[in-house]
Design a protein around this motif. Structure first.
Motif, PDB file in Angstrom:
ATOM      1  N   MET A   1      -7.096 -17.672 -40.887  1.00 35.39           N
ATOM      2  CA  MET A   1      -7.257 -16.523 -40.037  1.00 35.39           C
ATOM      3  C   MET A   1      -7.579 -16.945 -38.606  1.00 35.39           C
ATOM      4  N   GLN A   2      -8.204 -18.087 -38.458  1.00 41.20           N
ATOM      5  CA  GLN A   2      -8.549 -18.551 -37.112  1.00 41.20           C
ATOM      6  C   GLN A   2      -7.303 -18.778 -36.275  1.00 41.20           C
ATOM      7  N   LYS A   3      -6.253 -19.300 -36.892  1.00 40.37           N
ATOM      8  CA  LYS A   3      -5.003 -19.523 -36.158  1.00 40.37           C
ATOM      9  C   LYS A   3      -4.400 -18.202 -35.690  1.00 40.37           C
ATOM     10  N   LEU A   4      -4.495 -17.170 -36.520  1.00 44.55           N
ATOM     11  CA  LEU A   4      -3.977 -15.865 -36.129  1.00 44.55           C
ATOM     12  C   LEU A   4      -4.782 -15.283 -34.971  1.00 44.55           C
ATOM     13  N   TYR A   5      -6.099 -15.490 -34.995  1.00 46.30           N
ATOM     14  CA  TYR A   5      -6.941 -14.994 -33.907  1.00 46.30           C
ATOM     15  C   TYR A   5      -6.630 -15.741 -32.612  1.00 46.30           C
ATOM     16  N   ASP A   6      -6.478 -17.056 -32.700  1.00 46.52           N
ATOM     17  CA  ASP A   6      -6.169 -17.850 -31.512  1.00 46.52           C
ATOM     18  C   ASP A   6      -4.800 -17.492 -30.934  1.00 46.52           C
ATOM     19  N   ALA A   7      -3.859 -17.123 -31.812  1.00 41.47           N
ATOM     20  CA  ALA A   7      -2.513 -16.743 -31.368  1.00 41.47           C
ATOM     21  C   ALA A   7      -2.451 -15.276 -30.946  1.00 41.47           C
ATOM     22  N   LYS A   8      -3.585 -14.574 -31.019  1.00 43.87           N
ATOM     23  CA  LYS A   8      -3.677 -13.155 -30.668  1.00 43.87           C
ATOM     24  C   LYS A   8      -2.765 -12.277 -31.526  1.00 43.87           C
ATOM     25  N   ASN A   9      -2.611 -12.680 -32.768  1.00 41.68           N
ATOM     26  CA  ASN A   9      -1.841 -11.907 -33.739  1.00 41.68           C
ATOM     27  C   ASN A   9      -2.841 -11.082 -34.563  1.00 41.68           C
ATOM     28  N   TYR A  10      -3.429 -10.080 -33.894  1.00 46.65           N
ATOM     29  CA  TYR A  10      -4.547  -9.340 -34.461  1.00 46.65           C
ATOM     30  C   TYR A  10      -4.162  -8.470 -35.649  1.00 46.65           C
ATOM     31  N   ARG A  11      -3.014  -7.852 -35.612  1.00 47.18           N
ATOM     32  CA  ARG A  11      -2.616  -6.963 -36.721  1.00 47.18           C
ATOM     33  C   ARG A  11      -2.443  -7.742 -38.034  1.00 47.18           C
TER      34      ARG A  11
ATOM     35  N   LEU B   1     -10.962  -9.276 -48.410  1.00 43.18           N
ATOM     36  CA  LEU B   1     -12.128  -8.442 -48.712  1.00 43.18           C
ATOM     37  C   LEU B   1     -11.950  -7.595 -49.968  1.00 43.18           C
ATOM     38  N   VAL B   2     -10.706  -7.404 -50.403  1.00 47.12           N
ATOM     39  CA  VAL B   2     -10.487  -6.696 -51.673  1.00 47.12           C
ATOM     40  C   VAL B   2     -11.073  -7.523 -52.821  1.00 47.12           C
ATOM     41  N   ASP B   3     -10.848  -8.826 -52.787  1.00 48.22           N
ATOM     42  CA  ASP B   3     -11.349  -9.709 -53.842  1.00 48.22           C
ATOM     43  C   ASP B   3     -12.808 -10.109 -53.636  1.00 48.22           C
ATOM     44  N   HIS B   4     -13.222 -10.266 -52.379  1.00 47.41           N
ATOM     45  CA  HIS B   4     -14.580 -10.722 -52.052  1.00 47.41           C
ATOM     46  C   HIS B   4     -15.187  -9.785 -51.008  1.00 47.41           C
ATOM     47  N   PRO B   5     -15.625  -8.595 -51.416  1.00 50.50           N
ATOM     48  CA  PRO B   5     -16.070  -7.587 -50.445  1.00 50.50           C
ATOM     49  C   PRO B   5     -17.358  -7.922 -49.703  1.00 50.50           C
ATOM     50  N   ASP B   6     -18.126  -8.885 -50.191  1.00 49.47           N
ATOM     51  CA  ASP B   6     -19.408  -9.208 -49.564  1.00 49.47           C
ATOM     52  C   ASP B   6     -19.386 -10.509 -48.766  1.00 49.47           C
ATOM     53  N   HIS B   7     -18.226 -11.023 -48.420  1.00 48.77           N
ATOM     54  CA  HIS B   7     -18.146 -12.285 -47.687  1.00 48.77           C
ATOM     55  C   HIS B   7     -18.378 -12.017 -46.194  1.00 48.77           C
ATOM     56  N   PRO B   8     -19.531 -12.431 -45.657  1.00 47.26           N
ATOM     57  CA  PRO B   8     -19.892 -12.038 -44.289  1.00 47.26           C
ATOM     58  C   PRO B   8     -18.975 -12.600 -43.205  1.00 47.26           C
ATOM     59  N   GLU B   9     -18.507 -13.832 -43.363  1.00 46.91           N
ATOM     60  CA  GLU B   9     -17.659 -14.416 -42.317  1.00 46.91           C
ATOM     61  C   GLU B   9     -16.303 -13.716 -42.244  1.00 46.91           C
ATOM     62  N   THR B  10     -15.783 -13.267 -43.371  1.00 42.71           N
ATOM     63  CA  THR B  10     -14.522 -12.525 -43.366  1.00 42.71           C
ATOM     64  C   THR B  10     -14.714 -11.157 -42.720  1.00 42.71           C
ATOM     65  N   ILE B  11     -15.844 -10.526 -42.974  1.00 45.29           N
ATOM     66  CA  ILE B  11     -16.134  -9.240 -42.333  1.00 45.29           C
ATOM     67  C   ILE B  11     -16.261  -9.439 -40.828  1.00 45.29           C
ATOM     68  N   ALA B  12     -16.869 -10.553 -40.416  1.00 44.88           N
ATOM     69  CA  ALA B  12     -17.005 -10.851 -38.991  1.00 44.88           C
ATOM     70  C   ALA B  12     -15.629 -11.086 -38.348  1.00 44.88           C
ATOM     71  N   MET B  13     -14.746 -11.791 -39.048  1.00 47.02           N
ATOM     72  CA  MET B  13     -13.395 -11.997 -38.517  1.00 47.02           C
ATOM     73  C   MET B  13     -12.661 -10.665 -38.404  1.00 47.02           C
ATOM     74  N   LYS B  14     -12.870  -9.792 -39.375  1.00 44.18           N
ATOM     75  CA  LYS B  14     -12.260  -8.462 -39.316  1.00 44.18           C
ATOM     76  C   LYS B  14     -12.744  -7.734 -38.064  1.00 44.18           C
ATOM     77  N   ALA B  15     -14.017  -7.874 -37.746  1.00 39.85           N
ATOM     78  CA  ALA B  15     -14.566  -7.241 -36.543  1.00 39.85           C
ATOM     79  C   ALA B  15     -13.901  -7.806 -35.286  1.00 39.85           C
ATOM     80  N   LEU B  16     -13.665  -9.103 -35.251  1.00 39.23           N
ATOM     81  CA  LEU B  16     -13.001  -9.704 -34.090  1.00 39.23           C
ATOM     82  C   LEU B  16     -11.560  -9.205 -33.948  1.00 39.23           C
ATOM     83  N   PHE B  17     -10.866  -9.069 -35.068  1.00 33.49           N
ATOM     84  CA  PHE B  17      -9.496  -8.545 -35.013  1.00 33.49           C
ATOM     85  C   PHE B  17      -9.495  -7.097 -34.527  1.00 33.49           C
ATOM     86  N   GLU B  18     -10.446  -6.313 -35.009  1.00 33.50           N
ATOM     87  CA  GLU B  18     -10.533  -4.915 -34.559  1.00 33.50           C
ATOM     88  C   GLU B  18     -10.865  -4.847 -33.076  1.00 33.50           C
TER      89      GLU B  18
END
Length: 86
Positions: free
Chosen positions: A1-11, A21-38
């Motif tokens: 996901m970091q590569k997608l964020y660096d490439a500005k491929n947010y969608r 997050l469907v499989d691991h709904p409580d993973h904090p770093e993934t939720i944080a990455m979702k916040a950065l994409f949003e």
């Protein structure tokens, strides 16, 4: 996901984060990455909620989640709150 964020491929990054997050709904770093994409997509309100959620899920101990929250606050021009987070 970091590569997608660096490439500005947010969608595509947001879709990948949501799939994880469907499989691991409580993973904090993934939720944080979702916040950065949003944040990149201009959804500041959702980004703030997800950044706070990531902090709570990590029990306030993840440096990445704190950095994400600081980035969201900086984007909102709440510099005092951002400085506390960084």
């Amino acid at each position: 996901m970091q590569k997608l964020y660096d490439a500005k491929n947010y969608r595509k990054g947001l879709k990948n984060a949501e799939k994880i997050l469907v499989d691991h709904p409580d993973h904090p770093e993934t939720i944080a990455m979702k916040a950065l994409f949003e944040l990149g997509l201009g959804e500041e309100a959702k980004a703030e909620v997800d950044a706070k959620t990531a902090l709570m899920k990590s029990k306030m101990s993840s440096m990445f989640c704190w950095h994400t929250y600081g980035s969201v606050m900086k984007h909102k021009r709440s510099f005092a709150e951002a400085a506390k987070s960084f």
